[in-house]
Write a protein that holds these residues in place. Sequence first.
Motif, PDB file in Angstrom:
ATOM      1  N   ASN B  49      -3.911 -69.606  -4.865  1.00 27.09           N
ATOM      2  CA  ASN B  49      -4.318 -71.190  -5.598  1.00 27.09           C
ATOM      3  C   ASN B  49      -5.554 -71.216  -6.041  1.00 27.09           C
ATOM      4  O   ASN B  49      -5.312 -72.428  -7.496  1.00 27.09           O
ATOM      5  CB  ASN B  49      -3.739 -72.237  -4.681  1.00 27.09           C
ATOM      6  N   LEU B  54      -5.252 -73.676  -9.725  1.00 26.45           N
ATOM      7  CA  LEU B  54      -4.455 -74.133  -9.195  1.00 26.45           C
ATOM      8  C   LEU B  54      -4.729 -75.506  -8.197  1.00 26.45           C
ATOM      9  O   LEU B  54      -4.227 -76.565  -8.259  1.00 26.45           O
ATOM     10  CB  LEU B  54      -2.612 -73.491  -8.532  1.00 26.45           C
ATOM     11  N   ASP B  55      -5.611 -75.234  -7.923  1.00 27.73           N
ATOM     12  CA  ASP B  55      -6.362 -75.837  -6.461  1.00 27.73           C
ATOM     13  C   ASP B  55      -7.962 -76.127  -6.971  1.00 27.73           C
ATOM     14  O   ASP B  55      -7.844 -74.597  -7.395  1.00 27.73           O
ATOM     15  CB  ASP B  55      -6.163 -75.525  -5.419  1.00 27.73           C
ATOM     16  N   ARG B  81      -6.631 -71.440 -16.975  1.00 25.22           N
ATOM     17  CA  ARG B  81      -5.221 -70.956 -16.869  1.00 25.22           C
ATOM     18  C   ARG B  81      -4.282 -70.480 -17.168  1.00 25.22           C
ATOM     19  O   ARG B  81      -3.606 -69.654 -17.433  1.00 25.22           O
ATOM     20  CB  ARG B  81      -4.361 -71.809 -15.882  1.00 25.22           C
ATOM     21  N   PHE B  87       1.034 -65.276 -14.016  1.00 20.38           N
ATOM     22  CA  PHE B  87       1.216 -65.415 -12.241  1.00 20.38           C
ATOM     23  C   PHE B  87       2.730 -64.989 -12.005  1.00 20.38           C
ATOM     24  O   PHE B  87       3.708 -64.651 -12.891  1.00 20.38           O
ATOM     25  CB  PHE B  87       1.602 -66.931 -11.875  1.00 20.38           C
ATOM     26  N   PHE B  89       4.835 -65.205  -8.872  1.00 19.22           N
ATOM     27  CA  PHE B  89       5.576 -65.420  -7.815  1.00 19.22           C
ATOM     28  C   PHE B  89       6.833 -64.685  -6.700  1.00 19.22           C
ATOM     29  O   PHE B  89       8.003 -64.414  -7.686  1.00 19.22           O
ATOM     30  CB  PHE B  89       5.996 -67.675  -7.997  1.00 19.22           C
TER      31      PHE B  89
END
Lengths: 445, 229
Positions: B49, B54-55, B81, B87, B89
């Motif tokens: 992340n 994302l964090d 991003r 990404f 997942f």
Amino acid sequence: MKLLTGFKLAWFGLWSNRFRVLFAMMGVVIGMFAVIVLSAIAIGVKDTMMKQMGGLGAEQILVIPGRVLDTTSGQKDLLSGLTSVPSTLTYEDAKAVEEVENVRSVTPQLETVSFVQWGEGEGTQRLQAAVVGSTDQYARVQHAELAEGRFFTKEEQEKKAKVIVLGSNIHDGLLGKEQVPEESRDGGTPEAEPKPWWQRLLGTVTGQASAEEKAESLVGKDVMIGETSYRVIGVLAPNATLGSSTDNNVVMPIETALVQTDMKNLTKMVVEAESTAVIDQVDVDVFSAIKENHQEIDFSVVKQDQMLEALDRVTSILQVMLAGITLTALVISGTGIMNVMVMSVRERTREIGIRKALGATTFEVMVQFFFETVLLCLLGGVIGLGLGYAFVEVWNANVSIFSLVLPMWAVKLALYSSVVVGTLFGIYPALKAARMNPSKALRFE
Amino acid sequence: MIELREAKKWFRSGGEKVPVLRGVNLRVEQGEYVAIMGKSGSGKSTLLNLLGTLDTLDGGEYELAGKAVHKMSKRKRAALRNKEIGFVFQHFHLIPNLSVYHNVMLPLTYSKRRWSKKRERVMDLLEQVGLAHKKRQKPSRLSGGEKQRVAIARALVNEPGLILADEPTGSLDEETTESVLHLLDRVHKDGATILVITHDMEVAKRAERILFLKNGVLEEWSDEAAYRV
């Protein structure tokens, strides 16, 4: 991201969740439908009443029994200041008013209720009717049109001729049209297609159930009122409307009515001035002329503008009620929408996380959900508006008691309101969606 | 390409700070294929992340493609991003109400770049992952392998320099695992930097370098680490 893209995403979001959207929209649809229909009713009622009173004409004055008290501002209080007393207005008063300078015409009216009868033996029809005695100006003053025959003349009035003009309901009732079954009709005319239940119901409400279904007429025939026989010379067209209708009336010359019935006092008198320029002076002179025949002031002289003013106060109550209903509908539908959108944001938490992971900014997510709510409300508003419009059209095509009026401002109000609702109630869900932390949103189960 | 210096991250639990990353140092060059392994709860996903922006870090510095991510605003991180990261997942994270085509198109919607041929780009990628014929289908109609191939196509659509894959084969059977890994190999050969987080040694072995996350810090691969895995 351009706003257009935000709109596209919102539209796509709505389309993707179309079934939930449909249910969410119901609140707005019903709210807007209610606003449209109630607006149309309120304005329709107001317009009809305005037309009736306004139909009196700016140069006309109404003389009525009883005293209209003045308000503190010196205006006539037609709403609550009308004292209820038996009429003392007489035909002599009307004659006196005719002598007033600048008076073009005077139309006195007296009324009673009596039985009207036609036919012999088992086929005899007997109905209760409002018997009105007036002048040859009656039809003009009442805005009544003739369906057939003619109205009585001034000569017939002066000769006290026993002639009458029937209201449409009385005419049809005496012919027994409503009681006659379709099968027993004479002649080989093809049977009309049966009307659907709602048209029959509306027909019953408006009293026009079968007016056109019979060809028979009483014009030229004699009918009995009490013990006296009268010749029918005309039939008034149906004019079922709010307040005053001539459909249940039987109109005869006032001179005849004074001789043949026990009616002596007038129910009202319509005085027409030469022009609006002299209306105030005529108003004063008419009052003075009648007052000379009366020991006390037990009558009122009212101009059109005074009546319209009173009516305006009545309709303002309708408008306040309408505003209240609109506001309630907006708050209810808005709260419903917000509830659904908050639920939707929660359900779509992971989707929001995905969008953010793919590069959507806080603003872009907010715009998407905000536009979703606005579009939802706008769509609901348009559907509600469409349904309301359809209702107004169906009503106006089938019901003649009064017309519904859907002005453009009501349409705009409905559309703007739905956008306002969407804007106000869309902010919170949009912010809730936009503020989500993407990493937490992606983990949401 | 990626440089993490003394990266720290902690979470609050019962009013206390619980450190997850205690000072991670990581350098990944452009075009590298790196696997990060570690036990469950070791902070692998937290690290991903952070790498995926994302964090945010609670301490340390992070540079991606020469840009100081730790100093960026939310808006700039989102743009970075979108432009630089793709990404993949474990649970695919496709939007269920969107078709395969629109799922792959999604990153382009948020792209600041002017794409002249978006449709062609999406269709080309769907051809590459062998799913062009299913472009109108919703993800619920696809198998696990197909879903992951759609996710890979989506990750590649913006031509990012870095692919972050979090347990990309964790929800797949053996056969589809191989096809997905083969796809990642191809992406790597085309020049993309790939960073895979996994606890599956077979997946990690495809990488050029394996790192091990333990006690909040990254260690280079060793036999001891292999034993622990």
